[in-house]
Design a protein around this motif. Structure first.
Motif, PDB file in Angstrom:
ATOM      1  N   LEU A 179       0.895  -1.165   0.000  1.00 28.85           N
ATOM      2  CA  LEU A 179       0.000   0.000   0.000  1.00 28.85           C
ATOM      3  C   LEU A 179       0.926   1.205   0.000  1.00 28.85           C
ATOM      4  O   LEU A 179       2.117   1.064   0.285  1.00 28.85           O
ATOM      5  CB  LEU A 179      -0.905  -0.029   1.241  1.00 28.85           C
ATOM      6  CG  LEU A 179      -1.973  -1.137   1.228  1.00 28.85           C
ATOM      7  CD1 LEU A 179      -2.507  -1.403   2.623  1.00 28.85           C
ATOM      8  CD2 LEU A 179      -3.110  -0.794   0.275  1.00 28.85           C
TER       9      LEU A 179
ATOM     10  N   ARG B  95      -7.290  -6.484   3.453  1.00 27.53           N
ATOM     11  CA  ARG B  95      -6.919  -5.059   3.293  1.00 27.53           C
ATOM     12  C   ARG B  95      -7.186  -4.340   4.614  1.00 27.53           C
ATOM     13  O   ARG B  95      -8.278  -4.477   5.173  1.00 27.53           O
ATOM     14  CB  ARG B  95      -7.801  -4.462   2.204  1.00 27.53           C
ATOM     15  CG  ARG B  95      -7.186  -3.360   1.402  1.00 27.53           C
ATOM     16  CD  ARG B  95      -8.116  -3.043   0.219  1.00 27.53           C
ATOM     17  NE  ARG B  95      -7.993  -1.658  -0.181  1.00 27.53           N
ATOM     18  CZ  ARG B  95      -6.982  -1.222  -0.924  1.00 27.53           C
ATOM     19  NH1 ARG B  95      -6.058  -2.059  -1.321  1.00 27.53           N
ATOM     20  NH2 ARG B  95      -6.917   0.061  -1.262  1.00 27.53           N
TER      21      ARG B  95
ATOM     22  N   PHE C  51      -7.774   1.409   4.755  1.00 29.84           N
ATOM     23  CA  PHE C  51      -7.778   1.478   3.295  1.00 29.84           C
ATOM     24  C   PHE C  51      -9.091   0.956   2.709  1.00 29.84           C
ATOM     25  O   PHE C  51      -9.211   0.753   1.513  1.00 29.84           O
ATOM     26  CB  PHE C  51      -6.585   0.698   2.731  1.00 29.84           C
ATOM     27  CG  PHE C  51      -5.260   1.395   2.948  1.00 29.84           C
ATOM     28  CD1 PHE C  51      -4.514   1.140   4.096  1.00 29.84           C
ATOM     29  CD2 PHE C  51      -4.769   2.307   2.033  1.00 29.84           C
ATOM     30  CE1 PHE C  51      -3.294   1.785   4.314  1.00 29.84           C
ATOM     31  CE2 PHE C  51      -3.554   2.956   2.238  1.00 29.84           C
ATOM     32  CZ  PHE C  51      -2.816   2.695   3.378  1.00 29.84           C
TER      33      PHE C  51
END
Ligand SMILES: Nc1ncnc2c1ncn2[C@@H]1O[C@H](COP(=O)(O)OP(=O)(O)OP(=O)(O)O)[C@@H](O)[C@H]1O
Ligand SMILES: Nc1ncnc2c1ncn2[C@@H]1O[C@H](COP(=O)(O)OP(=O)(O)OP(=O)(O)O)[C@@H](O)[C@H]1O
Ligand SMILES: [Mg+2]
Ligand SMILES: [Mg+2]
Lengths: 255, 255
Positions: free
Chosen positions: A79, A227, A231
């Motif tokens: 990320l 995730r 995010f």
């Protein structure tokens, strides 16, 4: 080398992995270059970041045995501002191999010495036990963050964990600071939670961090989707509480 | 020797200790002579049964090293039909001592061979890891009961735990039956819980026990007071669900 935090507690299921993933994500959102390391053979931080197929790839085990350099095992830009070193079940061999030779407590800190200051923060998720892998995580870290669920067995184990910790320091001749105790999965409507939280604050006041992580089912759902919640849904209470935690720790580290 | 059940799962915080204490209590209430053994250095089953001061007394560690016979370490009549062998933090030395000599997987089964059929059921609470203590618990048992929380990381680790388990069987040359997977801390109003429970039943159908343990805060409160919930509030849903479990296992064992 960046400020290295080991997320540790030998009590199982207290939110170590959830804290490691979401705190690393929070530092990344705060634009701090962050490395998340998973040293638990269960590999839950690795799975919670959506990493599935690793067979044939080099992971932390290969770095610890010296077969691979640190740059070969870092997964870049999982990320924005967040890299990761994944775990694999083969980490259990580190423990088993110890039978043949003593030592091996500083494998991870030796590996991390190959870094050249490219990270602001390094977060290490550790397994629910006091074994060679956890010892490696502690000796590689500047400080220890202890997630704690406000339930009876977890609190009961905390005082012992802190005592074992002091023994480590002498045996390993390595001073590691207790960054703080993080209250996790807190349900303000459950009496036993509130009662135990009060008790911990009274007994261990200075060590208890101001930020409290509430129970938020979205944290579990985020893990399912591989995730971090920041995010997926930055406005959720779970995500916001980990963002608050990152801000609190950044201001602590500055002093 | 009585029917010996190891309560095991390397995932932390899934309800192993809560299941060990309350299932042992349920067998005792069903007038089956029961022995509860705690082989976790965290000693949570010992604490959850209200045992506090053990210094100077002989515990499981002394039985495993051969310093004490089994009758010296059994705490008789903790409750009607319920005896206990307590744990102590010194159990960590069993793991550490292994560095000097290999073997040691059958210390517990050797110790239990000193019993002369005085128990109908023997329940063993194990730590959240796959180490020598857990291996001892598995080799001493007739079957394995796997508590499982319907949350992502716990289910993720289950398939691996079952695989590791198969490797054990070959390595230890000891066949141990999987008694079943017990769904614990189940909240029927949480979508993710229901979704994951469905998924487990579809994938592992035959292994999933019919009895489901709901989330009941009274189970936590009972641990705080050092007495199994069946001996505090027999009508509570937590107590009743463990009683249902005992009945289901008694009928399974009879076949
Ligand atoms: N604040 C929270 N709100 C809701 N669920 C949470 C929260 N924190 C953790 N969980 C859930 O609780 C379970 C246990 O958390 P987690 O796996 O992070 O604990 P752990 O300490 O890493 O466990 P282990 O000891 O096995 O490594 C997971 O399903 C996780 O999704
Ligand atoms: N059915 C339930 N309802 C409510 N709380 C529960 C239930 N089962 C267990 N708990 C609570 O959840 C926490 C974790 O359970 P427990 O300590 O039994 O898990 P464990 O698998 O033995 O943990 P460890 O991996 O550290 O040995 C404890 O506070 C316990 O009281
Ligand atoms: Mg974890
Ligand atoms: Mg336990």
């Amino acid at each position: 080398m960046g400020y290295t935090i080991c997320i540790g507690n030998q009590k199982g299921g207290v939110g170590k992995t959830t804290t490691a993933i979401n705190l690393a994500a929070a530092f990344a959102v705060a634009e701090k270059k962050t490395l998340l390391i998973d040293i638990d053979p269960q590999s839950h931080a690795t799975i919670g970041m959506g990493i599935r197929k690793l067979s044939g790839k080099k992971t932390l085990y290969n770095g610890l045995t010296g077969e691979a350099g640190i740059n070969e095992i870092i997964l870049q830009d999982m990320l924005p501002s967040l890299d990761m070193i994944p775990a694999h079940i083969n980490l259990v061999a580190i423990e088993a191999n110890r039978v043949r030779q003593t030592g091996g407590e500083t494998l991870l800190s030796n590996l991390l010495s190959q870094l050249h200051g490219q990270y602001d923060y390094i977060i290490i998720d550790s397994p629910p036990s006091i074994n060679l892998l956890t010892i490696n995580a502690i000796t590689a870290a500047d400080s220890l963050l202890i997630p704690l669920q406000c339930e009876f067995f977890a609190v009961e184990g905390l005082t012992r964990f802190l005592k074992v910790f002091e023994v480590f320091e002498k045996f390993l001749n390595h001073h590691i600071k207790i960054l703080g105790i993080l209250i996790t999965m807190f349900c303000s409507n459950e009496n036993i939670n509130r009662m135990i939280a009060e008790d911990i604050k009274n007994r261990l006041g200075d060590w208890v961090l101001k930020t409290i992580i509430p129970r938020d089912i979205h944290l579990q759902e985020a893990a399912l989707h591989g995730r971090p919640l920041l995010f997926r849904d930055i406005k959720s209470i779970g995500a916001q509480s980990y963002f608050d935690l990152a801000k609190e720790l950044i201001s602590l580290a500055d002093h």
